[in-house]
Design a protein around this motif. Structure first.
Motif, short mmCIF file in Angstrom:
data_model
loop_
_atom_site.label_atom_id
_atom_site.label_comp_id
_atom_site.label_asym_id
_atom_site.label_seq_id
_atom_site.Cartn_x
_atom_site.Cartn_y
_atom_site.Cartn_z
N VAL A 159 -34.16 43.01 8.69
CA VAL A 159 -35.35 42.34 9.22
C VAL A 159 -36.01 41.53 8.11
O VAL A 159 -36.17 42.02 6.99
CB VAL A 159 -36.37 43.37 9.77
N HIS A 160 -36.38 40.30 8.42
CA HIS A 160 -37.07 39.46 7.44
C HIS A 160 -38.55 39.83 7.42
O HIS A 160 -39.18 40.00 8.47
CB HIS A 160 -36.92 37.98 7.79
N CYS A 161 -39.11 39.94 6.22
CA CYS A 161 -40.51 40.36 6.09
C CYS A 161 -41.48 39.37 6.73
O CYS A 161 -42.54 39.75 7.22
CB CYS A 161 -40.86 40.57 4.62
N GLU A 162 -41.10 38.08 6.74
CA GLU A 162 -41.95 37.09 7.41
C GLU A 162 -42.06 37.40 8.90
O GLU A 162 -43.13 37.25 9.50
CB GLU A 162 -41.39 35.68 7.22
N ASP A 163 -40.95 37.85 9.49
CA ASP A 163 -40.96 38.21 10.91
C ASP A 163 -41.81 39.46 11.15
O ASP A 163 -42.51 39.56 12.16
CB ASP A 163 -39.53 38.45 11.40
N VAL A 164 -41.73 40.38 10.21
CA VAL A 164 -42.53 41.61 10.33
C VAL A 164 -44.02 41.26 10.30
O VAL A 164 -44.81 41.77 11.09
CB VAL A 164 -42.21 42.61 9.19
N GLU A 165 -44.39 40.38 9.39
CA GLU A 165 -45.80 39.97 9.28
C GLU A 165 -46.28 39.33 10.58
O GLU A 165 -47.40 39.59 11.04
CB GLU A 165 -45.97 38.99 8.11
N GLN A 166 -45.45 38.48 11.17
CA GLN A 166 -45.82 37.84 12.43
C GLN A 166 -45.91 38.86 13.56
O GLN A 166 -46.80 38.77 14.42
CB GLN A 166 -44.79 36.76 12.78
N ALA A 167 -45.01 39.83 13.55
CA ALA A 167 -45.02 40.87 14.58
C ALA A 167 -46.28 41.73 14.46
O ALA A 167 -46.86 42.15 15.47
CB ALA A 167 -43.78 41.74 14.46
N VAL A 168 -46.70 41.99 13.24
CA VAL A 168 -47.93 42.76 13.01
C VAL A 168 -49.13 42.02 13.60
O VAL A 168 -49.99 42.62 14.25
CB VAL A 168 -48.15 43.03 11.50
N ILE A 169 -49.17 40.72 13.38
CA ILE A 169 -50.26 39.91 13.94
C ILE A 169 -50.21 39.93 15.47
O ILE A 169 -51.24 40.06 16.14
CB ILE A 169 -50.16 38.45 13.42
N GLN A 170 -49.00 39.85 16.00
CA GLN A 170 -48.82 39.84 17.45
C GLN A 170 -49.29 41.14 18.10
O GLN A 170 -49.85 41.14 19.20
CB GLN A 170 -47.34 39.60 17.77
#
Length: 331
Positions: free
Chosen positions: A67-78
């Motif tokens: 998993v890319h950390c940028e995607d994780v950050e966006q998922a956290v916001i979501q």
């Protein structure tokens, strides 16, 4: 830019799992860094430590979990609203923040020895005054000569009279204080000031509460010089229940008083301090046991206390009362 489907595929459960993994990886980084000698650690700036740690953890997440950390950050916001009420996510983020603080502090302590000593001496002086003040207010409250509204105002004034720390050291956290102590602990003067300041007691108390709620008996090591009083398990349980009963009465009285007050809203940090301090004074008055001694007894008997339903229930109730105080102050 990666497809949105990659972000949508990261559920709340997956986010929590990723953060649990990040905690483990961050712990590895911290352990390795602390194993370096002091001279080597001093060559790293705080920013370099932070950037390197974030990179190492990010790489581990991508290589191990795919998993890319940028995607994780966006998922956290979501999923921000749901995660705000997820205790495990909150625990992980707190741990990550504390470990990062520990890492940067181990590289460059924020206070030199002289400033650290000054901070500790001020803390020791304030701690003794706070203890004497709390006992005095409690006796007056108990004698019904000081209503809870007056008690709050006195606690508020006492907090306002706290001497200001030296510029740049106003916001030293318990973690940073511990790191400074680890740095200068070979100095006898530092050890004496540290003991009088009671920092370790506060850290132990917070850790003890957390570990008992998490049912983790091994989470809080007891320093060798902390022996404490010998107490029966039944006495510890009774003291905890008395603490909760007193906090409940004080909380209810404080809630009613704050609603009836025509002055400025009550500050949560002052109200919580008042409720806990007066309740502790009540326990000490009846049992002759200080908050520090009760904490030590809790750590020494943690394995048995975690199996005691009355104690666990009282500890959970104590946390609920603290949260209730914060909530009525926010209304």
């Amino acid at each position: 830019m990666r497809e949105k489907s990659a972000i949508h595929g990261i559920t709340v459960e997956k986010i929590v799992e990723i953060h649990q993994f990040m905690v483990m990886e961050m712990q590895k980084v911290l352990t390795e860094f602390l194993a370096l000698d002091q001279e080597t650690r001093r060559t790293f700036s705080n920013k370099a430590c932070e950037t390197t740690a974030e990179l190492l953890v990010s790489v581990a997440v991508e290589q191990t979990l795919g998993v890319h950390c940028e995607d994780v950050e966006q998922a956290v916001i979501q999923h921000e609203e749901i995660l705000a009420n997820n205790p495990e996510f909150a625990r992980c983020t707190d741990q990550l923040a504390n470990m990062m603080q520990h890492l940067t502090g181990a590289a460059q302590p924020r206070a030199n020895k002289e400033d650290f000593l000054e901070v500790l001496r001020n803390m020791a002086d304030h701690a003794q005054k706070a203890k004497d003040f709390s006992k005095k207010v409690y006796e007056e409250y108990r004698a019904k000569t000081c209503p809870v509204s007056d008690a709050y105002r006195r606690f508020e004034e006492f907090a306002a009279d706290t001497p200001a720390a030296k510029e740049g050291l106003e916001d030293l956290t318990p973690v940073e204080l511990q790191l400074c102590y680890d740095e200068y602990r070979e100095d006898n003067e530092v050890r004496s000031a540290w003991s009088k300041a009671g920092v370790e007691n506060s850290i132990m108390m917070a850790s003890c509460m957390t570990s008992l709620l998490k049912n983790d008996a091994a989470a809080v090591p007891l320093p060798e010089d902390k022996k404490g009083k010998k107490m029966k398990l039944s006495e510890i349980v009774e003291m905890q229940e008395l603490m909760v009963d007193e906090m409940k009465r004080l909380s209810e009285a404080a809630s009613a008083a704050s609603k009836a007050s025509s002055s400025s809203p009550w500050r949560a940090e002052v109200a919580m301090q008042m409720v806990q301090s007066l309740a502790s004074a009540a326990v000490e008055r009846r049992y002759g046991v200080s908050p520090e001694e009760m904490t030590i007894a809790g750590i020494q008997n943690a394995p048995m206390l975690q199996k005691n339903e009355r104690f666990v229930r009282a500890t959970e109730k104590q946390q609920e009362i603290i949260m209730a105080v914060a909530q009525f102050c926010a209304q």
